[in-house]
Scaffold this motif. Structure first.
Motif, PDB file in Angstrom:
ATOM      1  N   ILE A  78       0.847  -1.187   0.000  1.00 17.26           N
ATOM      2  CA  ILE A  78       0.000   0.000   0.000  1.00 17.26           C
ATOM      3  C   ILE A  78       0.886   1.241   0.000  1.00 17.26           C
ATOM      4  N   GLY A  79       0.339   2.328  -0.508  1.00 15.32           N
ATOM      5  CA  GLY A  79       1.078   3.573  -0.523  1.00 15.32           C
ATOM      6  C   GLY A  79       2.114   3.613  -1.622  1.00 15.32           C
ATOM      7  N   GLU A  80       2.778   4.749  -1.727  1.00 11.89           N
ATOM      8  CA  GLU A  80       3.857   4.893  -2.696  1.00 11.89           C
ATOM      9  C   GLU A  80       4.945   5.754  -2.070  1.00 11.89           C
ATOM     10  N   GLY A  81       6.149   5.566  -2.534  1.00 10.28           N
ATOM     11  CA  GLY A  81       7.272   6.298  -1.966  1.00 10.28           C
ATOM     12  C   GLY A  81       8.377   5.358  -1.560  1.00 10.28           C
ATOM     13  N   ARG A  82       9.098   5.733  -0.542  1.00 11.67           N
ATOM     14  CA  ARG A  82      10.226   4.934  -0.076  1.00 11.67           C
ATOM     15  C   ARG A  82       9.721   3.574   0.433  1.00 11.67           C
ATOM     16  N   PRO A  83      10.335   2.472  -0.017  1.00 15.33           N
ATOM     17  CA  PRO A  83       9.845   1.159   0.420  1.00 15.33           C
ATOM     18  C   PRO A  83      10.142   0.892   1.893  1.00 15.33           C
ATOM     19  N   LEU A  84       9.138   0.373   2.588  1.00 16.81           N
ATOM     20  CA  LEU A  84       9.262  -0.039   3.980  1.00 16.81           C
ATOM     21  C   LEU A  84       8.713  -1.455   4.065  1.00 16.81           C
ATOM     22  N   VAL A  85       9.599  -2.408   4.255  1.00 14.60           N
ATOM     23  CA  VAL A  85       9.236  -3.826   4.293  1.00 14.60           C
ATOM     24  C   VAL A  85       9.154  -4.272   5.747  1.00 14.60           C
ATOM     25  N   LEU A  86       8.044  -4.921   6.096  1.00 15.46           N
ATOM     26  CA  LEU A  86       7.799  -5.316   7.481  1.00 15.46           C
ATOM     27  C   LEU A  86       7.739  -6.831   7.628  1.00 15.46           C
ATOM     28  N   CYS A  87       8.505  -7.356   8.572  1.00 13.06           N
ATOM     29  CA  CYS A  87       8.508  -8.784   8.904  1.00 13.06           C
ATOM     30  C   CYS A  87       7.707  -8.985  10.189  1.00 13.06           C
ATOM     31  N   THR A  88       6.821  -9.940  10.186  1.00  7.82           N
ATOM     32  CA  THR A  88       5.845 -10.066  11.256  1.00  7.82           C
ATOM     33  C   THR A  88       6.359 -10.877  12.443  1.00  7.82           C
ATOM     34  N   ARG A  89       5.508 -10.983  13.434  1.00  5.68           N
ATOM     35  CA  ARG A  89       5.825 -11.594  14.728  1.00  5.68           C
ATOM     36  C   ARG A  89       5.624 -13.101  14.725  1.00  5.68           C
ATOM     37  N   PHE A  90       5.935 -13.715  15.876  1.00  3.75           N
ATOM     38  CA  PHE A  90       5.622 -15.120  16.159  1.00  3.75           C
ATOM     39  C   PHE A  90       4.127 -15.343  15.978  1.00  3.75           C
ATOM     40  N   ARG A  91       3.760 -16.382  15.253  1.00  2.00           N
ATOM     41  CA  ARG A  91       2.370 -16.718  14.931  1.00  2.00           C
ATOM     42  C   ARG A  91       1.708 -15.668  14.052  1.00  2.00           C
ATOM     43  N   GLY A  92       2.517 -14.837  13.411  1.00  5.74           N
ATOM     44  CA  GLY A  92       1.961 -13.758  12.606  1.00  5.74           C
ATOM     45  C   GLY A  92       1.860 -14.094  11.134  1.00  5.74           C
ATOM     46  N   ASN A  93       0.928 -13.414  10.472  1.00  8.19           N
ATOM     47  CA  ASN A  93       0.832 -13.416   9.019  1.00  8.19           C
ATOM     48  C   ASN A  93       0.508 -11.985   8.587  1.00  8.19           C
ATOM     49  N   MET A  94       0.137 -11.781   7.333  1.00  2.11           N
ATOM     50  CA  MET A  94      -0.132 -10.427   6.866  1.00  2.11           C
ATOM     51  C   MET A  94      -1.309  -9.778   7.583  1.00  2.11           C
ATOM     52  N   ASP A  95      -2.164 -10.587   8.196  1.00  2.00           N
ATOM     53  CA  ASP A  95      -3.386 -10.058   8.795  1.00  2.00           C
ATOM     54  C   ASP A  95      -3.249  -9.646  10.253  1.00  2.00           C
ATOM     55  N   VAL A  96      -2.092  -9.807  10.868  1.00  2.00           N
ATOM     56  CA  VAL A  96      -1.975  -9.440  12.289  1.00  2.00           C
ATOM     57  C   VAL A  96      -1.536  -7.999  12.490  1.00  2.00           C
ATOM     58  N   TRP A  97      -1.176  -7.299  11.400  1.00  2.00           N
ATOM     59  CA  TRP A  97      -0.801  -5.893  11.523  1.00  2.00           C
ATOM     60  C   TRP A  97      -2.049  -5.030  11.676  1.00  2.00           C
ATOM     61  N   ASP A  98      -1.972  -4.026  12.533  1.00  2.00           N
ATOM     62  CA  ASP A  98      -3.077  -3.087  12.705  1.00  2.00           C
ATOM     63  C   ASP A  98      -3.163  -2.198  11.459  1.00  2.00           C
ATOM     64  N   PRO A  99      -4.319  -2.180  10.774  1.00  2.00           N
ATOM     65  CA  PRO A  99      -4.445  -1.343   9.581  1.00  2.00           C
ATOM     66  C   PRO A  99      -4.167   0.131   9.846  1.00  2.00           C
ATOM     67  N   ALA A 100      -4.473   0.621  11.039  1.00  2.00           N
ATOM     68  CA  ALA A 100      -4.229   2.036  11.344  1.00  2.00           C
ATOM     69  C   ALA A 100      -2.735   2.345  11.315  1.00  2.00           C
ATOM     70  N   PHE A 101      -1.917   1.414  11.748  1.00  2.00           N
ATOM     71  CA  PHE A 101      -0.466   1.593  11.716  1.00  2.00           C
ATOM     72  C   PHE A 101       0.044   1.570  10.281  1.00  2.00           C
ATOM     73  N   LEU A 102      -0.390   0.581   9.493  1.00  2.00           N
ATOM     74  CA  LEU A 102       0.066   0.478   8.110  1.00  2.00           C
ATOM     75  C   LEU A 102      -0.407   1.674   7.285  1.00  2.00           C
ATOM     76  N   ASP A 103      -1.681   2.040   7.429  1.00  2.00           N
ATOM     77  CA  ASP A 103      -2.197   3.188   6.685  1.00  2.00           C
ATOM     78  C   ASP A 103      -1.497   4.475   7.120  1.00  2.00           C
ATOM     79  N   GLY A 104      -1.161   4.559   8.407  1.00  2.00           N
ATOM     80  CA  GLY A 104      -0.431   5.724   8.886  1.00  2.00           C
ATOM     81  C   GLY A 104       0.932   5.844   8.231  1.00  2.00           C
ATOM     82  N   LEU A 105       1.612   4.723   8.060  1.00  2.00           N
ATOM     83  CA  LEU A 105       2.905   4.739   7.375  1.00  2.00           C
ATOM     84  C   LEU A 105       2.747   5.148   5.910  1.00  2.00           C
TER      85      LEU A 105
END
Length: 287
Positions: A30-57
């Motif tokens: 999502i978004g455009e600009g400088r790439p920010l790649v995020l690696c998730t937590r233990f027992r995590g997948n793409m769906d455990v990130w809070d959308p408010a945090f990702l959209d904020g970035l």
């Protein structure tokens, strides 16, 4: 919100796939600009990130990329929770997407994986972002048994989320936990399969260890790098206490530390907007 992010927010971002190294990595962008790649937590997948945090970035001008580790979620290949082997995923993903000048971030277990990636393949990486994770080497403060007892519950509810990622003693933190959980649940289509509980239990151990992350070579790289490093933490992280990072003041020359009050292992979910703004300010001011 910028034009791309307005079309694809974290809740609606389509699943995408790239073939690399003999397996398929599933990712979202999502978004455009400088790439920010995020690696998730233990027992995590793409769906455990809070959308408010990702959209904020994304609002702050980043192209935010999340993905599923090999063999987990929607990705294929052999699953592992060994950070030295997990590091291959972000390294290969950055290469497959031809990314450069990357802010590489990792939460919890993902934070260990990105430290390895930074140490062995740092050419594409401009900044290292660590969230609720541990430094390599001996620790001044160990984890709490409560994390190990709670993290292996197969279907944990809000009460367990408060214990694992927030500060149950704080009413404000408990409220933030409920709000974050509701935001995460907003995505109803194209979700990643959960991490199998048998795999998770087999890879966590039964209690605190010291060190958790015995990686002397990685620590030496962190001691000598000129690239900026940010750790974002909560003041009561029951698995990776922030005190272990503060013990490295004047040892890691580029380390920046932000610690949120009355917060736990998932500070970016309790303070999603502040976290996004702090990360953006860190990257801008150190570029």
């Amino acid at each position: 919100m910028n034009a791309v992010a307005s079309i694809h927010s974290a809740v609606s971002a389509p699943n995408q796939f790239v073939e690399v190294g003999g397996r398929t990595l599933a990712y979202r962008s999502i978004g455009e600009g400088r790439p920010l790649v995020l690696c998730t937590r233990f027992r995590g997948n793409m769906d455990v990130w809070d959308p408010a945090f990702l959209d904020g970035l994304a609002d702050e001008g980043f192209r935010v990329i999340t993905f599923d580790y090999s063999g987990l979620g929607l990705s294929t290949g052999e699953a592992t929770y060994n950070p030295a082997e997990m590091a291959r995923d972000p390294i290969d993903l950055m290469a497959a997407l031809d990314l450069s000048d990357v802010v590489l971030g990792g939460w919890s277990l993902g934070g260990m994986a990105v430290q390895v990636a930074f140490a062995v393949a740092g050419a594409r990486i401009s900044h290292l972002l660590l969230i609720g994770t541990t430094p390599p080497g001996p620790l001044v403060k160990p984890a709490e048994q409560l994390f190990f007892d709670t993290a292996v519950i197969e279907d944990y509810a809000l009460k367990e989320e408060e214990i694992l990622f927030f500060e149950p003693k704080s009413q404000a933190s408990r409220k933030a936990a409920a709000e974050s959980s509701a935001r995460i649940a907003e995505r109803t289509e194209g979700r990643s399969p959960v991490v199998p509980i048998a795999f998770a239990r087999a890879n966590i151990g039964d209690g605190p260890k010291n060190p958790i992350f015995p990686a002397d070579a990685v620590l030496e790289v962190l001691k000598t790098t000129t690239k900026p490093i940010l750790h974002l933490g909560g003041d009561h992280d029951i698995i990776f206490p922030v005190e272990n990072w503060y013990a490295l003041n004047q040892v890691l020359p580029t380390l920046h530390l932000i610690t949120y009050p009355s917060a736990g292992h998932g500070p970016q979910h309790q303070y999603p907007r502040a976290s996004a703004e702090h990360i953006a300010s860190f990257v801008r001011s150190t570029s």
